[in-house]
Design a protein around this motif. Structure first.
Motif, PDB file in Angstrom:
ATOM      1  N   LYS A 210      -5.194  -4.534   0.166  1.00  0.00           N
ATOM      2  CA  LYS A 210      -4.020  -3.868  -0.404  1.00  0.00           C
ATOM      3  C   LYS A 210      -4.502  -2.820  -1.401  1.00  0.00           C
ATOM      4  O   LYS A 210      -5.396  -3.076  -2.206  1.00  0.00           O
ATOM      5  CB  LYS A 210      -3.117  -4.866  -1.127  1.00  0.00           C
ATOM      6  CG  LYS A 210      -2.557  -5.935  -0.236  1.00  0.00           C
ATOM      7  CD  LYS A 210      -1.115  -5.705   0.009  1.00  0.00           C
ATOM      8  CE  LYS A 210      -0.602  -6.820   0.905  1.00  0.00           C
ATOM      9  NZ  LYS A 210       0.793  -6.772   1.091  1.00  0.00           N
ATOM     10  N   LEU A 211      -3.912  -1.651  -1.343  1.00  0.00           N
ATOM     11  CA  LEU A 211      -4.136  -0.590  -2.310  1.00  0.00           C
ATOM     12  C   LEU A 211      -2.788  -0.295  -2.949  1.00  0.00           C
ATOM     13  O   LEU A 211      -1.810  -0.054  -2.238  1.00  0.00           O
ATOM     14  CB  LEU A 211      -4.682   0.667  -1.635  1.00  0.00           C
ATOM     15  CG  LEU A 211      -5.958   0.505  -0.809  1.00  0.00           C
ATOM     16  CD1 LEU A 211      -6.323   1.815  -0.142  1.00  0.00           C
ATOM     17  CD2 LEU A 211      -7.100   0.022  -1.671  1.00  0.00           C
ATOM     18  N   PHE A 212      -2.723  -0.353  -4.266  1.00  0.00           N
ATOM     19  CA  PHE A 212      -1.464  -0.150  -4.985  1.00  0.00           C
ATOM     20  C   PHE A 212      -0.383  -1.101  -4.468  1.00  0.00           C
ATOM     21  O   PHE A 212       0.785  -0.754  -4.420  1.00  0.00           O
ATOM     22  CB  PHE A 212      -0.990   1.302  -4.858  1.00  0.00           C
ATOM     23  CG  PHE A 212      -2.019   2.321  -5.243  1.00  0.00           C
ATOM     24  CD1 PHE A 212      -2.261   2.625  -6.574  1.00  0.00           C
ATOM     25  CD2 PHE A 212      -2.769   2.966  -4.275  1.00  0.00           C
ATOM     26  CE1 PHE A 212      -3.217   3.566  -6.926  1.00  0.00           C
ATOM     27  CE2 PHE A 212      -3.729   3.900  -4.616  1.00  0.00           C
ATOM     28  CZ  PHE A 212      -3.951   4.195  -5.947  1.00  0.00           C
ATOM     29  N   GLY A 213      -0.785  -2.296  -4.018  1.00  0.00           N
ATOM     30  CA  GLY A 213       0.154  -3.307  -3.538  1.00  0.00           C
ATOM     31  C   GLY A 213       0.617  -3.125  -2.107  1.00  0.00           C
ATOM     32  O   GLY A 213       1.473  -3.868  -1.646  1.00  0.00           O
ATOM     33  N   GLN A 214       0.069  -2.143  -1.384  1.00  0.00           N
ATOM     34  CA  GLN A 214       0.485  -1.885  -0.007  1.00  0.00           C
ATOM     35  C   GLN A 214      -0.726  -1.834   0.915  1.00  0.00           C
ATOM     36  O   GLN A 214      -1.851  -1.656   0.472  1.00  0.00           O
ATOM     37  CB  GLN A 214       1.230  -0.551   0.065  1.00  0.00           C
ATOM     38  CG  GLN A 214       2.480  -0.504  -0.788  1.00  0.00           C
ATOM     39  CD  GLN A 214       3.162   0.843  -0.686  1.00  0.00           C
ATOM     40  OE1 GLN A 214       3.204   1.446   0.374  1.00  0.00           O
ATOM     41  NE2 GLN A 214       3.687   1.326  -1.798  1.00  0.00           N
ATOM     42  N   THR A 215      -0.467  -1.938   2.205  1.00  0.00           N
ATOM     43  CA  THR A 215      -1.557  -1.839   3.167  1.00  0.00           C
ATOM     44  C   THR A 215      -2.068  -0.401   3.221  1.00  0.00           C
ATOM     45  O   THR A 215      -1.294   0.540   3.034  1.00  0.00           O
ATOM     46  CB  THR A 215      -1.121  -2.284   4.583  1.00  0.00           C
ATOM     47  OG1 THR A 215      -0.083  -1.420   5.032  1.00  0.00           O
ATOM     48  CG2 THR A 215      -0.644  -3.723   4.584  1.00  0.00           C
ATOM     49  N   PRO A 216      -3.360  -0.202   3.501  1.00  0.00           N
ATOM     50  CA  PRO A 216      -3.942   1.137   3.458  1.00  0.00           C
ATOM     51  C   PRO A 216      -3.436   2.097   4.529  1.00  0.00           C
ATOM     52  O   PRO A 216      -3.618   3.288   4.408  1.00  0.00           O
ATOM     53  CB  PRO A 216      -5.435   0.906   3.650  1.00  0.00           C
ATOM     54  CG  PRO A 216      -5.669  -0.539   3.615  1.00  0.00           C
ATOM     55  CD  PRO A 216      -4.355  -1.231   3.700  1.00  0.00           C
ATOM     56  N   ARG A 217      -2.808   1.601   5.559  1.00  0.00           N
ATOM     57  CA  ARG A 217      -2.406   2.483   6.664  1.00  0.00           C
ATOM     58  C   ARG A 217      -1.108   3.247   6.396  1.00  0.00           C
ATOM     59  O   ARG A 217      -0.750   4.122   7.175  1.00  0.00           O
ATOM     60  CB  ARG A 217      -2.271   1.692   7.958  1.00  0.00           C
ATOM     61  CG  ARG A 217      -3.612   1.284   8.493  1.00  0.00           C
ATOM     62  CD  ARG A 217      -3.492   0.697   9.875  1.00  0.00           C
ATOM     63  NE  ARG A 217      -4.817   0.582  10.434  1.00  0.00           N
ATOM     64  CZ  ARG A 217      -5.223   1.229  11.513  1.00  0.00           C
ATOM     65  NH1 ARG A 217      -4.420   2.016  12.148  1.00  0.00           N
ATOM     66  NH2 ARG A 217      -6.448   1.067  11.954  1.00  0.00           N
ATOM     67  N   THR A 218      -0.411   2.968   5.315  1.00  0.00           N
ATOM     68  CA  THR A 218       0.852   3.664   5.053  1.00  0.00           C
ATOM     69  C   THR A 218       0.587   5.081   4.545  1.00  0.00           C
ATOM     70  O   THR A 218      -0.418   5.348   3.887  1.00  0.00           O
ATOM     71  CB  THR A 218       1.710   2.908   4.023  1.00  0.00           C
ATOM     72  OG1 THR A 218       1.024   2.907   2.773  1.00  0.00           O
ATOM     73  CG2 THR A 218       1.980   1.478   4.456  1.00  0.00           C
ATOM     74  N   LYS A 219       1.486   5.992   4.843  1.00  0.00           N
ATOM     75  CA  LYS A 219       1.340   7.380   4.400  1.00  0.00           C
ATOM     76  C   LYS A 219       1.331   7.475   2.884  1.00  0.00           C
ATOM     77  O   LYS A 219       0.580   8.267   2.313  1.00  0.00           O
ATOM     78  CB  LYS A 219       2.460   8.238   4.978  1.00  0.00           C
ATOM     79  CG  LYS A 219       2.337   9.692   4.551  1.00  0.00           C
ATOM     80  CD  LYS A 219       3.148  10.591   5.402  1.00  0.00           C
ATOM     81  CE  LYS A 219       3.120  12.031   5.004  1.00  0.00           C
ATOM     82  NZ  LYS A 219       2.081  12.506   4.163  1.00  0.00           N
TER      83      LYS A 219
END
Length: 111
Positions: free
Chosen positions: A62-71
Motif C-alpha cells: 500500500k502507498l498512501f493507504g492504497q494499492t500502487p496500481r491506482t492512477k
C-alpha cells in the motif's frame, strides 16, 4: 496516521525462482529510507512492485493507504533512473518537462 509505504509479507517468484521472500516494512510520513544490497538481491523487483508495474506473488503493498496500481497513486510517485542516459546535456527545465509528462498535475505545482 496513514503510512506512506506499507509492505506486508511480500514475496515475488518468477517461474520457480523466489526473488523476494516475506518482506515487511513501513515508512512513515517524513521518514527517509534506502534500499541497499548486492546485484540480484531484488531491489529493482521491489521498486517495480511498489510502482505497480508487477504484482506480488504473495502479500500486500500500500502507498498512501492504497494499492500502487491506482492512477491517484501513480500521480504521487516518481522514480529516479539509475543511469543518467545523457542527462548531462539536458537543461533543468527540460528535465522537469520530461518528468512532468508522466503525470497529470500541472507543472506549476512542481515549482
Amino acid at each position: 496516521m496513514t503510512k506512506m509505504i506499507q509492505v506486508t509479507d511480500v514475496s515475488k517468484c518468477f517461474a520457480n525462482r523466489t526473488v523476494l521472500s516475506h518482506i515487511d516494512f513501513e515508512v512513515a510520513p517524513g521518514e527517509i529510507i534506502g534500499l541497499i544490497g548486492k546485484n540480484g538481491a531484488g531491489k529493482s523487483t521491489l521498486i517495480n512492485l511498489m510502482r505497480g508495474l508487477t504484482e506480488p506473488s504473495d502479500g500486500m503493498i500500500k502507498l498512501f493507504g492504497q494499492t500502487p496500481r491506482t492512477k491517484v497513486i501513480k500521480d504521487k510517485i516518481g522514480v529516479m533512473f539509475q543511469d543518467s542516459f545523457g542527462l548531462e546535456r539536458v537543461r533543468g527545465n527540460e528535465l522537469i518537462q520530461l518528468v512532468r509528462s508522466a503525470y497529470s498535475y500541472p507543472i506549476s505545482s512542481l515549482l
